[in-house]
Motif scaffolding. Structure first.
Motif, PDB file in Angstrom:
ATOM      1  N   ALA A 146       0.805  -1.221   0.000  1.00 24.21           N
ATOM      2  CA  ALA A 146       0.000   0.000   0.000  1.00 24.21           C
ATOM      3  C   ALA A 146       0.841   1.276   0.000  1.00 24.21           C
ATOM      4  CB  ALA A 146      -0.924   0.012   1.217  1.00 24.21           C
ATOM      5  N   ALA A 147       2.166   1.152  -0.006  1.00 27.03           N
ATOM      6  CA  ALA A 147       3.021   2.340  -0.002  1.00 27.03           C
ATOM      7  C   ALA A 147       2.762   3.179  -1.243  1.00 27.03           C
ATOM      8  CB  ALA A 147       4.489   1.932   0.061  1.00 27.03           C
ATOM      9  N   GLU A 148       2.809   4.486  -1.086  1.00 28.04           N
ATOM     10  CA  GLU A 148       2.488   5.381  -2.186  1.00 28.04           C
ATOM     11  C   GLU A 148       3.698   5.750  -3.026  1.00 28.04           C
ATOM     12  OE1 GLU A 148       0.459   8.746  -0.627  1.00 28.04           O
ATOM     13  OE2 GLU A 148      -1.300   7.601   0.016  1.00 28.04           O
ATOM     14  N   ASP A 149       4.908   5.501  -2.528  1.00 29.95           N
ATOM     15  CA  ASP A 149       6.094   5.843  -3.303  1.00 29.95           C
ATOM     16  C   ASP A 149       6.643   4.587  -3.973  1.00 29.95           C
ATOM     17  OD1 ASP A 149       7.298   4.401  -1.297  1.00 29.95           O
ATOM     18  OD2 ASP A 149       8.002   6.171  -0.217  1.00 29.95           O
ATOM     19  N   SER A 150       7.896   4.657  -4.458  1.00 30.54           N
ATOM     20  CA  SER A 150       8.478   3.544  -5.203  1.00 30.54           C
ATOM     21  C   SER A 150       9.097   2.487  -4.301  1.00 30.54           C
ATOM     22  CB  SER A 150       9.552   4.075  -6.160  1.00 30.54           C
ATOM     23  OG  SER A 150      10.583   4.729  -5.424  1.00 30.54           O
ATOM     24  N   LYS A 151       9.046   2.698  -2.996  1.00 28.80           N
ATOM     25  CA  LYS A 151       9.668   1.752  -2.071  1.00 28.80           C
ATOM     26  C   LYS A 151       8.701   0.615  -1.783  1.00 28.80           C
ATOM     27  CE  LYS A 151      12.314   1.674   2.228  1.00 28.80           C
ATOM     28  NZ  LYS A 151      12.743   2.447   3.412  1.00 28.80           N
ATOM     29  N   LYS A 152       8.634  -0.320  -2.681  1.00 28.10           N
ATOM     30  CA  LYS A 152       7.722  -1.453  -2.574  1.00 28.10           C
ATOM     31  C   LYS A 152       8.499  -2.744  -2.685  1.00 28.10           C
ATOM     32  CE  LYS A 152       3.872   1.007  -4.808  1.00 28.10           C
ATOM     33  NZ  LYS A 152       2.818   0.921  -3.813  1.00 28.10           N
ATOM     34  N   PRO A 153       8.265  -3.717  -1.817  1.00 29.37           N
ATOM     35  CA  PRO A 153       7.369  -3.678  -0.662  1.00 29.37           C
ATOM     36  C   PRO A 153       7.980  -2.877   0.471  1.00 29.37           C
ATOM     37  CG  PRO A 153       8.523  -5.759  -0.725  1.00 29.37           C
ATOM     38  CD  PRO A 153       8.890  -5.042  -1.981  1.00 29.37           C
ATOM     39  N   CYS A 154       7.126  -2.176   1.214  1.00 30.49           N
ATOM     40  CA  CYS A 154       7.605  -1.313   2.301  1.00 30.49           C
ATOM     41  C   CYS A 154       7.893  -2.105   3.572  1.00 30.49           C
ATOM     42  CB  CYS A 154       6.604  -0.211   2.574  1.00 30.49           C
ATOM     43  SG  CYS A 154       5.051  -0.794   3.310  1.00 30.49           S
ATOM     44  N   LEU A 155       7.336  -3.300   3.697  1.00 30.59           N
ATOM     45  CA  LEU A 155       7.491  -4.216   4.840  1.00 30.59           C
ATOM     46  C   LEU A 155       6.747  -3.769   6.096  1.00 30.59           C
ATOM     47  CD1 LEU A 155      11.297  -5.164   4.676  1.00 30.59           C
ATOM     48  CD2 LEU A 155       9.397  -6.007   3.302  1.00 30.59           C
ATOM     49  N   THR A 156       6.112  -2.607   6.056  1.00 36.33           N
ATOM     50  CA  THR A 156       5.486  -2.082   7.273  1.00 36.33           C
ATOM     51  C   THR A 156       3.982  -1.899   7.167  1.00 36.33           C
ATOM     52  OG1 THR A 156       5.974   0.185   6.570  1.00 36.33           O
ATOM     53  CG2 THR A 156       7.606  -0.901   7.971  1.00 36.33           C
ATOM     54  N   CYS A 157       3.440  -1.784   5.957  1.00 29.84           N
ATOM     55  CA  CYS A 157       1.995  -1.556   5.830  1.00 29.84           C
ATOM     56  C   CYS A 157       1.222  -2.835   6.139  1.00 29.84           C
ATOM     57  CB  CYS A 157       1.654  -1.055   4.426  1.00 29.84           C
ATOM     58  SG  CYS A 157       1.811  -2.300   3.118  1.00 29.84           S
ATOM     59  N   ALA A 158      -0.082  -2.686   6.320  1.00 30.34           N
ATOM     60  CA  ALA A 158      -0.935  -3.834   6.644  1.00 30.34           C
ATOM     61  C   ALA A 158      -0.923  -4.877   5.529  1.00 30.34           C
ATOM     62  CB  ALA A 158      -2.363  -3.361   6.908  1.00 30.34           C
ATOM     63  N   GLN A 159      -0.828  -4.418   4.286  1.00 27.24           N
ATOM     64  CA  GLN A 159      -0.814  -5.348   3.163  1.00 27.24           C
ATOM     65  C   GLN A 159       0.447  -6.208   3.176  1.00 27.24           C
ATOM     66  OE1 GLN A 159      -3.498  -5.550   1.491  1.00 27.24           O
ATOM     67  NE2 GLN A 159      -4.501  -3.615   1.910  1.00 27.24           N
ATOM     68  N   CYS A 160       1.597  -5.596   3.421  1.00 22.12           N
ATOM     69  CA  CYS A 160       2.859  -6.343   3.496  1.00 22.12           C
ATOM     70  C   CYS A 160       2.832  -7.314   4.666  1.00 22.12           C
ATOM     71  CB  CYS A 160       4.039  -5.375   3.639  1.00 22.12           C
ATOM     72  SG  CYS A 160       4.508  -4.533   2.104  1.00 22.12           S
TER      73      CYS A 160
END
Length: 262
Positions: free
Chosen positions: A35-49
């Motif tokens: 769900a991160a909005e920038d290019s840092k995907k996967p962020c490892l911290t959002c609920a989706q990750c």
């Protein structure tokens, strides 16, 4: 055959299909639902990750060869076709990981090709295989192939090759037994903190995916090992978040894996 950097994988520009090494399939799936909005995907911290790493994301499905068959068969692909039209539950994308995709027989590949030709915009197919040459040329031509996960120190990528390989080596060590697990502990102790976090995230996601994929394919003993590994990695992630040191975490992971072997 194309090769792209993982930092290029922006949710708005994801391809509909990829052929990747088993090392990278879970990280790519996590990036697709992140769900991160920038290019840092996967962020490892959002609920989706978080849900993806625990193997409970409702928009990630894993398909593998049944234990009683020699190949992934057309009926399995037909089941995918029934569900692809359904929009994702939580994420912007719905992900299908086909493990050992080279084991799809010709009929299954031809059926899969029909979905590749007119895929729904919300679907991402990940064909996980070490042997892409076993896939039909028509299937390969419609997929992005050989994704390179570039280390996070060089780009905005989060899951580095080193962490992905370490996750792969962990499950190899579990299969080999105690001596291999002890050797693996020394590898973990040398990791930098960022890479160690990547490793835990990747390994936890792989354990969950392997467990789901093995539901009807593998022995009870193997499933028990995978479930134990998932629980150990879950605890290690919580300890990491409490700033427990890498040396202690390495010992915790491997000591618990050794106990599960006995």
């Amino acid at each position: 055959m194309s090769e792209i950097g993982y930092n290029n994988l922006n949710i708005g520009r994801l391809s509909h299909a990829y052929i990747v090494s088993p090392l990278h399939s879970q990280a790519l799936a996590m990036a697709a639902v992140c769900a991160a909005e920038d290019s840092k995907k996967p962020c490892l911290t959002c609920a989706q990750c978080d849900k993806a790493s625990r193997g409970i994301h409702p928009d990630i499905s894993v398909i593998s060869k049944p234990q009683d068959k020699n190949a992934i068969v057309i009926d399995q692909i037909r089941e995918i076709r029934k569900t692809v039209i359904i929009v994702p539950n939580d994420a912007e994308k719905k992900v299908y990981i086909i493990t050992d995709a080279d084991k799809m027989n010709k009929e299954a590949q031809n059926a899969f090709l029909q979905m590749l030709e007119e895929p729904p915009s919300h679907v991402v197919f990940i064909l996980s295989t070490e042997h892409p040459v076993a896939l039909l040329p028509t299937v390969r031509s419609r997929c992005v192939e050989r994704i390179t996960l570039i280390g996070s120190q060089k780009t905005n990528a989060v899951i580095s090759d080193d962490a992905a390989k370490a996750a792969y080596e962990l499950f190899s060590a579990i299969e080999q037994g105690n001596t291999a697990i002890v050797s693996f502990m020394f590898r973990l102790e040398k990791m930098e903190k960022t890479t160690f976090l990547e490793f835990i995230t990747q390994a936890r996601a792989q354990a969950a995916a392997k467990l789901r994929a093995s539901e009807h394919c593998d022995s009870i003993a193997k499933r028990k090992k995978l479930a134990q590994a998932e629980r150990i990695l879950e605890k290690a992630r919580k300890m990491f978040d409490l700033n427990v040191g890498i040396g202690h975490l390495s010992g915790f992971i491997c000591a618990n894996l050794l106990e599960s072997e006995n």
